[in-house]
Design a protein around this motif. Structure first.
Motif, mmCIF file in Angstrom:
data_model
loop_
_atom_site.group_PDB
_atom_site.id
_atom_site.type_symbol
_atom_site.label_atom_id
_atom_site.label_comp_id
_atom_site.label_asym_id
_atom_site.label_seq_id
_atom_site.Cartn_x
_atom_site.Cartn_y
_atom_site.Cartn_z
ATOM 1 N N LEU A 93 7.575 91.909 -26.418
ATOM 2 C CA LEU A 93 8.104 92.095 -27.778
ATOM 3 C C LEU A 93 7.173 91.488 -28.826
ATOM 4 O O LEU A 93 6.949 92.086 -29.898
ATOM 5 C CB LEU A 93 9.495 91.470 -27.870
ATOM 6 N N GLY A 136 4.280 93.741 -29.438
ATOM 7 C CA GLY A 136 4.639 94.877 -30.275
ATOM 8 C C GLY A 136 4.835 94.500 -31.731
ATOM 9 O O GLY A 136 4.396 95.225 -32.644
ATOM 10 N N ASN A 159 1.417 93.726 -33.370
ATOM 11 C CA ASN A 159 0.653 94.955 -33.559
ATOM 12 C C ASN A 159 1.221 95.810 -34.678
ATOM 13 O O ASN A 159 0.469 96.442 -35.434
ATOM 14 C CB ASN A 159 0.635 95.736 -32.244
ATOM 15 N N TYR A 160 2.528 95.838 -34.837
ATOM 16 C CA TYR A 160 3.160 96.723 -35.822
ATOM 17 C C TYR A 160 3.127 96.125 -37.231
ATOM 18 O O TYR A 160 2.881 96.840 -38.212
ATOM 19 C CB TYR A 160 4.609 96.989 -35.416
ATOM 20 N N PHE A 191 1.891 101.365 -34.646
ATOM 21 C CA PHE A 191 1.235 100.812 -33.469
ATOM 22 C C PHE A 191 -0.145 101.440 -33.342
ATOM 23 O O PHE A 191 -0.274 102.640 -33.089
ATOM 24 C CB PHE A 191 2.048 101.101 -32.213
#
Length: 666
Positions: free
Chosen positions: A216, A219, A222-223, A232
């Motif tokens: 998580l 993610g 990265n986002y 992403f």
């Protein structure tokens, strides 16, 4: 000092090949030998079964004359080398070493030598080393087992989501407080915030939650924080390297944290089990019967295992010797239900003396695991635990069951020995009382019989010679009658005590005038009192007491008779009656020397007088013991004290409540 042959074994299934090879050598040369068993602290799945199999192998070696040494270490190879070196340093001469070797496969075989190779290189020039090839290595615990990953729960999923959400909020607060340029420069601090969340989750919830938090975090970073923001994407090699480094660090930290948590949980589990064993030992230490021991163990072991437990004791004592026939067991708790395959596993455990049922080679298919409860001298039964279908047993479960089984057997042995000692003391005391009773019968009962026989013989002789006078006849007849009445009193007391102790007497309490037993006693003792005055006082008009009149009469008779025997012949006996509070009282006082203070509580013991200097006073020593038993059976009591003006005063107490008073008044 010569050791001759040393055999090194571990928990390998084919360790018997090493022992067999060494035993053949020993039988050929007649040498002494020793078996070194190195048991790994954490051997993963199947450790308990391997340990049991190895224990049987060691027992076989010991029966063949081997000395057995058991070490529990973390590194098998190092422990064997250190032990051999310690033996050599101590002056022991080892002429031959037998050790097994497993053929390793994979990359580890190129970088790590086997314990057999290390021993051969280290001691090959000092002694003969025989390496016995073994097929197949020990089953190594999986990574999931070592990290103690339990079944997935909602906490394991929700916790990392909450942790990453908290890290995101913290990161947003940092971005809000810093200018954009400073925020871009401090992107590594943002990554550390999420990495900290992964560490916290791994320490608190374990590896699985930490891996979820790592994914998580990857993610979210990265986002929200990698350009282009809001999607992403890894647009540059630098972004890819940064994210890869972060993800790798997060995973490594997760593994380390999960391992730390698993170690802590294992340590806590061992501590809980050790404390539970200690508590069970403390609780069973005071138990004095098998039923009490099994009741405590059923309750405490159930809490320890959180599983259904049962104890099976053979009903036929001849079943202590192993046989092939079915043995009938009494079980505790009595509502334990066993299926046919469970009963078969139970019989195999008892007949072969080995673990049977769940996780064992005997009794496959049973959901119960059975362990033999026995000591070196005797087998006491079988201890069983029902294993739930979804239960995950750790390597220490089998050892815990073995420890529990040994403790149960030792406790049952202690209780059995304690009961035997109690029975022995009871038989000794019973024999002592029987001897005292026989002494009483032979002395005190013989005395009145001799007086009766003598009086009757003299009476008959005088009558035949025609020289008897009326006065002589009256004297001899009165003497025979007095001694006969005294003999009747002795026999009545003996029979009454026997009936009381056996429970044959049924007391029938009903409302009586308390003067009735007094009148009966004075009439029965008239000849034995020999004109001595008994002063009866007390206003008991309209007073009725619940009592067994016949037994109360015997109690009063024994006490008044004692007062006459232990006081001077020219003194009176006082018998008073009164109602005080919720009780009715008889008071019997004599004017004798009284009772020594150390004897006030012992005068009601059976045969107490036989141990004292009052043996010249006729009696069996049962009168006051009967009085105590009869009064307590009626809900009352009898006590004794010394009067201030001299002599002893006995008090008989009966319950007397207001309802009885109203019935008496009507």
């Amino acid at each position: 000092m010569s050791l001759d042959v040393l055999v090194c074994v571990n928990g390998h299934p084919r360790s018997h090949m090493v022992v067999d090879a060494a035993l053949k050598k020993v039988q050929e040369t007649g040498s002494s030998w020793r078996v070194l068993y190195v048991d790994l602290v954490d051997s993963g799945p199947g450790h308990t079964r391997r340990h049991e199999r190895t224990m049987r192998l060691l027992e076989r070696a010991a029966s063949a004359g081997a000395e057995v040494v058991h070490l529990e270490v973390a590194d098998s190879g190092t422990a064997k080398i250190d032990y051999i070196q310690a033996c050599l340093d101590a002056g022991e001469i080892i002429s031959h070493i037998f050790i097994g070797q497993v053929v390793e496969t994979g990359l580890s075989s190129f970088f790590k030598s086997s314990p057999a190779d290390r021993i051969l290189r280290r001691f090959g020039n000092l002694t003969q080393v025989t390496v016995v090839p073994l097929e197949g290595g020990l089953a190594k615990p999986s990574l999931w087992t070592r990290l103690n990953i339990d079944t997935i729960s909602w906490e394991a999923v929700v916790a990392p989501v909450v942790a990453v959400a908290g890290a995101f909020l913290a990161a947003e607060c940092v971005r809000a407080m810093l200018p954009m340029i400073m925020h871009r420069i401090n992107m590594h601090n943002i990554a550390l915030i999420f990495l900290l969340a992964c560490v916290i989750v791994s320490l608190r919830y374990g590896l699985l939650s930490a891996l979820i938090a790592s994914a998580l975090s990857f993610g979210v970073i990265n986002y929200f924080y990698v350009v282009p923001v809001g999607q992403f994407n890894l647009s540059t090699m630098t972004d890819f390297i940064n994210i890869a480094i972060y993800l790798g660090a997060a995973i490594i930290v997760s593994f380390m944290g999960g391992h730390v948590r698993a170690s802590v949980e294992n340590a806590r589990l061992k501590e809980r089990r050790s404390r539970a064993l200690y508590d069970i030992h403390q609780l069973t230490a005071g138990a004095d019967s098998k039923h009490q021991v099994l009741e405590i163990l059923d309750r405490e072991v159930h809490k320890l295992f959180n599983m259904e437990v049962a104890f099976f004791l053979p009903q036929d004592k001849s079943a202590e010797v192993s046989d092939k026939a079915g043995v009938v067991f009494s079980q505790y708790p009595t509502d334990t239900h066993l299926e046919d395959k469970d009963l078969l596993a139970l019989q195999k455990c008892w007949n072969q003396g080995q673990t049977a049922g769940f996780g064992a080679m005997l009794g496959i298919g049973s959901s119960w695991r059975f362990e033999m409860m026995g000591t070196g001298q005797k087998r006491y039964g079988v201890f069983g635990v029902k294993i739930p279908i979804k239960a995950r047993l750790d390597a220490g479960f089998g050892q815990l069951m073995n420890s529990m089984t040994d403790h149960v057997a030792a406790t049952l042995e202690r209780v059995e020995l304690m009961n035997e000692m109690t029975d022995s003391r009871f038989r000794e005391e019973r024999e002592k009382l029987r001897s005292m009773l026989l002494s009483s019968v032979s002395h005190d009962l013989k005395t009145p019989l001799a007086s009766i026989i003598g009086s009757v013989s003299v009476l008959r002789s005088l009558r035949k010679s025609g020289r008897i006078t009326d006065e002589q006849e009256d004297t001899l007849t009165e003497t025979a009658l007095d001694e006969a009445q005294r003999l009747d009193s002795f026999i009545t007391n003996i029979l009454s005590m026997t009936r009381i102790e056996s429970g044959e007497i049924e007391f029938s309490n009903s409302s009586h005038d308390p003067k009735e037993p007094v009148r009966t006693v004075l009439k029965a003792l008239r000849s034995r009192l020999k004109g001595r005055e008994v002063q009866v006082t007390g206003d008991t008009d309209n007073v009725h007491v619940m009592m067994d009149a016949m037994m109360t009469t015997q109690v009063l008779q024994n006490i008044v008779d004692n007062a006459a025997k232990y006081s001077p012949a020219d003194t009176e006996i006082e018998l008073s009656m009164e109602v005080a509070g919720d009780n009715f009282y008889y008071h019997v006082r004599d004017h004798g020397p009284g009772i020594p203070k150390n004897m006030l509580t012992r005068v009601f013991d059976k045969y107490e007088r036989l141990n004292k200097t009052d043996s010249q006073v006729a009696g069996t020593g049962l009168g006051l013991a009967i009085a105590k038993s009869v009064m307590r059976a009626q809900g009352g009591d009898v006590t004794v004290n010394n009067h201030e003006e001299g002599g002893a005063i006995f008090t008989l107490k009966f319950p007397y409540n207001s309802r009885e008073r109203m019935e008496a008044a009507q």
